[in-house]
Design an enzyme around this catalytic site. Structure first.
Site, PDB file in Angstrom:
ATOM      1  N   LYS A   1      -1.152   1.293 -11.645  1.00  0.00           N
ATOM      2  CA  LYS A   1      -1.416   0.809 -10.886  1.00  0.00           C
ATOM      3  C   LYS A   1      -0.813  -0.899 -10.183  1.00  0.00           C
ATOM      4  O   LYS A   1      -0.998  -1.718  -9.733  1.00  0.00           O
ATOM      5  CB  LYS A   1      -3.260   0.687 -10.333  1.00  0.00           C
ATOM      6  CG  LYS A   1      -2.909   2.600 -10.015  1.00  0.00           C
ATOM      7  CD  LYS A   1      -4.531   3.225 -10.146  1.00  0.00           C
ATOM      8  CE  LYS A   1      -3.936   4.259  -9.068  1.00  0.00           C
ATOM      9  NZ  LYS A   1      -5.678   5.148  -9.833  1.00  0.00           N
TER      10      LYS A   1
ATOM     11  N   ASP B   1      -2.732   4.942 -16.300  1.00  0.00           N
ATOM     12  CA  ASP B   1      -3.187   5.090 -14.519  1.00  0.00           C
ATOM     13  C   ASP B   1      -3.183   3.658 -14.535  1.00  0.00           C
ATOM     14  O   ASP B   1      -2.299   2.962 -13.245  1.00  0.00           O
ATOM     15  CB  ASP B   1      -4.138   6.303 -14.322  1.00  0.00           C
ATOM     16  CG  ASP B   1      -4.160   5.890 -12.671  1.00  0.00           C
ATOM     17  OD1 ASP B   1      -3.504   6.772 -12.255  1.00  0.00           O
ATOM     18  OD2 ASP B   1      -5.142   6.107 -11.936  1.00  0.00           O
TER      19      ASP B   1
ATOM     20  N   VAL C   1      -2.014   2.805  -4.743  1.00  0.00           N
ATOM     21  CA  VAL C   1      -3.936   2.039  -6.159  1.00  0.00           C
ATOM     22  C   VAL C   1      -4.510   2.087  -5.434  1.00  0.00           C
ATOM     23  O   VAL C   1      -5.063   2.431  -3.890  1.00  0.00           O
ATOM     24  CB  VAL C   1      -2.867   1.033  -5.601  1.00  0.00           C
ATOM     25  CG1 VAL C   1      -4.519  -0.078  -6.110  1.00  0.00           C
ATOM     26  CG2 VAL C   1      -1.294   1.103  -6.411  1.00  0.00           C
TER      27      VAL C   1
ATOM     28  N   PHE D   1       1.394  20.375  -4.666  1.00  0.00           N
ATOM     29  CA  PHE D   1      -0.023  21.096  -3.865  1.00  0.00           C
ATOM     30  C   PHE D   1      -1.196  21.050  -4.705  1.00  0.00           C
ATOM     31  O   PHE D   1      -2.135  22.227  -4.602  1.00  0.00           O
ATOM     32  CB  PHE D   1       0.989  22.254  -3.235  1.00  0.00           C
ATOM     33  CG  PHE D   1      -0.240  22.362  -1.717  1.00  0.00           C
ATOM     34  CD1 PHE D   1      -0.421  21.870  -0.322  1.00  0.00           C
ATOM     35  CD2 PHE D   1      -1.009  23.122  -1.134  1.00  0.00           C
ATOM     36  CE1 PHE D   1      -0.500  21.815   0.364  1.00  0.00           C
ATOM     37  CE2 PHE D   1      -2.140  23.449  -0.640  1.00  0.00           C
ATOM     38  CZ  PHE D   1      -1.687  23.102   0.806  1.00  0.00           C
TER      39      PHE D   1
ATOM     40  N   GLU E   1      -6.409  12.708 -13.631  1.00  0.00           N
ATOM     41  CA  GLU E   1      -4.237  13.091 -13.312  1.00  0.00           C
ATOM     42  C   GLU E   1      -4.187  14.149 -14.287  1.00  0.00           C
ATOM     43  O   GLU E   1      -5.381  15.238 -14.636  1.00  0.00           O
ATOM     44  CB  GLU E   1      -3.398  11.861 -14.056  1.00  0.00           C
ATOM     45  CG  GLU E   1      -4.105  10.866 -13.163  1.00  0.00           C
ATOM     46  CD  GLU E   1      -3.178  10.501 -12.167  1.00  0.00           C
ATOM     47  OE1 GLU E   1      -1.868  11.017 -11.827  1.00  0.00           O
ATOM     48  OE2 GLU E   1      -4.163  10.274 -11.366  1.00  0.00           O
TER      49      GLU E   1
ATOM     50  N   GLY F   1     -11.521  17.071  -9.532  1.00  0.00           N
ATOM     51  CA  GLY F   1      -9.997  16.829  -9.111  1.00  0.00           C
ATOM     52  C   GLY F   1      -9.216  15.470  -9.522  1.00  0.00           C
ATOM     53  O   GLY F   1      -8.979  14.978  -8.493  1.00  0.00           O
TER      54      GLY F   1
ATOM     55  N   GLY G   1     -10.306  11.273  -5.344  1.00  0.00           N
ATOM     56  CA  GLY G   1      -9.981  12.225  -4.670  1.00  0.00           C
ATOM     57  C   GLY G   1      -9.659  12.698  -3.849  1.00  0.00           C
ATOM     58  O   GLY G   1      -8.491  11.751  -3.242  1.00  0.00           O
TER      59      GLY G   1
ATOM     60  N   GLU H   1      -0.214   3.094   0.123  1.00  0.00           N
ATOM     61  CA  GLU H   1      -1.497   3.275  -0.279  1.00  0.00           C
ATOM     62  C   GLU H   1      -2.016   3.568  -1.136  1.00  0.00           C
ATOM     63  O   GLU H   1      -3.376   2.729  -1.947  1.00  0.00           O
ATOM     64  CB  GLU H   1      -1.766   3.228   1.085  1.00  0.00           C
ATOM     65  CG  GLU H   1      -3.341   2.409   1.370  1.00  0.00           C
ATOM     66  CD  GLU H   1      -3.690   0.811   1.110  1.00  0.00           C
ATOM     67  OE1 GLU H   1      -3.170   0.018   1.769  1.00  0.00           O
ATOM     68  OE2 GLU H   1      -4.293   0.590  -0.203  1.00  0.00           O
TER      69      GLU H   1
HETATM   70  N1  HSE Z   1      -6.621   9.799 -11.776  1.00  0.00           N
HETATM   71  C1  HSE Z   1      -6.854   7.962 -10.758  1.00  0.00           C
HETATM   72  C2  HSE Z   1      -7.603   8.223 -10.828  1.00  0.00           C
HETATM   73  C3  HSE Z   1      -6.352   9.284  -8.705  1.00  0.00           C
HETATM   74  O1  HSE Z   1      -8.919   9.130 -11.162  1.00  0.00           O
HETATM   75  O2  HSE Z   1      -8.580   6.420 -10.704  1.00  0.00           O
HETATM   76  C4  HSE Z   1      -6.154   8.116  -8.584  1.00  0.00           C
HETATM   77  O3  HSE Z   1      -5.294   7.191  -8.651  1.00  0.00           O
END
Ligand code: HSE
Length: 338
Positions: free
Chosen positions: A227, A223, A154, A11, A212, A209, A318, A151
């Site tokens: 992906k 990250d 990525v 959450f 990560e 926000g 986001g 979905e």
């Molecule tokens: N932290 C990741 C980004 C969040 O900035 O793309 C979405 O996967």
């Protein structure tokens, strides 16, 4: 009219986004699909709120924001979390939004396998279990005969997985290349346009926000590498995280960015799956190219045999944006099964 009972695990920014989008869209979903969405439980890492009749999504978000713990939800607060919660609650679909763990894939892996074993469908935004155990997760999903949609893992709101799997089903896809991390694109854009330091922009992206829970995953390219692995598997390549060559942006200086700018280039963190392998690295892109996108935007170019190149651009991170992809996945399950 039938009920669809949801459990939201995790959450933070994404889990709260899902609760907000359920509140925004449940009337439309009820009208269009004849399904009443009910959030019967939501949990953070140490507490939860549980009510078989359905919780108030807005109250879930405000309880978490104001007190830091879902366990403070009036009347229905609880300390049952994780797998115990999945055993304690009668539900239909697990919305899995826990933070990505690229070392163990936990808790996402165990929670998802538990839901599959119980015959539940899962919608996830998590990247860890997919990047480390894509094949195992999909074998378990097949065995259980359930739906597993990802979905949001990525590109946030940018459609790429369903695009490749459904819209481009007739095509052979030879490569996918693009900007797959919103946080680094935000940081690099701000450094380029305003000369803001790396440390300050990272702080800003955490406040927004979009980073990560552990932001080194963003800046070190981890990250984006997750992906790239997920996309490779979507293309049928049996890859895992250790197959990606990864270099992040933590060594990129303001001077390097300024120099590139004077020469007509921007620095972007580019992820690629192609015949050259799986790679993530900072690269120079021309200032007038489609890659010159700012802020949290992501971009992906899919190279196909029948349709040439197809490029999509959208918000890659986001709360509401990522939740939009999860609720679209949820709707695809409703269309199939309800
Ligand atoms: N932290 C990741 C980004 C969040 O900035 O793309 C979405 O996967």
């Amino acid at each position: 009219m039938v009920d669809c009972k949801l459990v939201i695990l995790g959450f933070g920014s994404v889990g709260q986004g899902v609760a907000n989008v359920v509140a925004m869209k449940k009337a439309m979903i009820s009208k269009e699909y004849g399904v009443d969405l009910k959030v019967v439980a939501a949990a953070d890492s140490s507490t939860s709120a549980i009510c078989a009749e359905g919780l108030d999504e807005k109250l879930l978000v405000s309880t978490k924001k104001e007190t830091g713990k879902l366990g403070n939800y009036p009347e229905y607060g609880s300390d049952i979390v994780g797998i115990d919660l999945l055993d304690a609650v009668d539900y239909d679909i697990l919305i899995e939004a826990t933070p990505t763990n690229i070392k163990t894939a936990e808790p996402a892996k165990s929670l998802t396998l538990k839901a599959f074993a119980d015959g539940k469908d899962v919608v996830t935004s998590n990247k860890g279990h997919l990047a480390l155990f894509y094949k195992e997760m999909h074998e378990a999903k097949e065995k259980a005969g359930v739906e597993f949609k990802f979905e949001a893992s990525v590109g946030g709101a940018m459609p790429i997985i369903n695009l490749c799997q459904y819209n481009l089903a007739s095509c052979g896809i030879s490569s996918i290349k693009g900007i797959l991390n919103g946080t680094t694109n935000y940081i690099l854009s701000r450094m380029t346009s305003e000369g803001t330091t790396y440390e300050n922009t990272l702080k800003e992206s955490q406040q927004l926000g979009i980073a990560e829970t552990d932001p080194t995953q963003d800046v070190e390219g981890i990250d984006a590498a997750c992906k790239v692995v997920i996309l490779a598997n979507v293309l049928g390549i049996d890859a895992t995280y250790s197959d990606v060559e990864v270099r992040g942006i933590s060594n990129i200086t303001l001077d390097a960015i300024e120099l590139a700018k004077q020469e007509g280039y921007y620095v972007k963190l580019i992820g690629e799956v192609s015949k050259n392998g799986l790679k993530v690295s900072p690269r120079l892109v021309k200032q007038n190219s489609p890659y010159a996108i700012d802020g949290t935007l992501n971009l992906a170019t899919v190279t196909t045999d029948l349709a040439g190149d197809i490029t999509v651009i959208g918000k890659g991170a986001g709360s509401i944006e990522t939740a939009s992809a999860m609720i679209s996945d949820l709707i695809s399950i409703l269309k199939l099964k309800y």
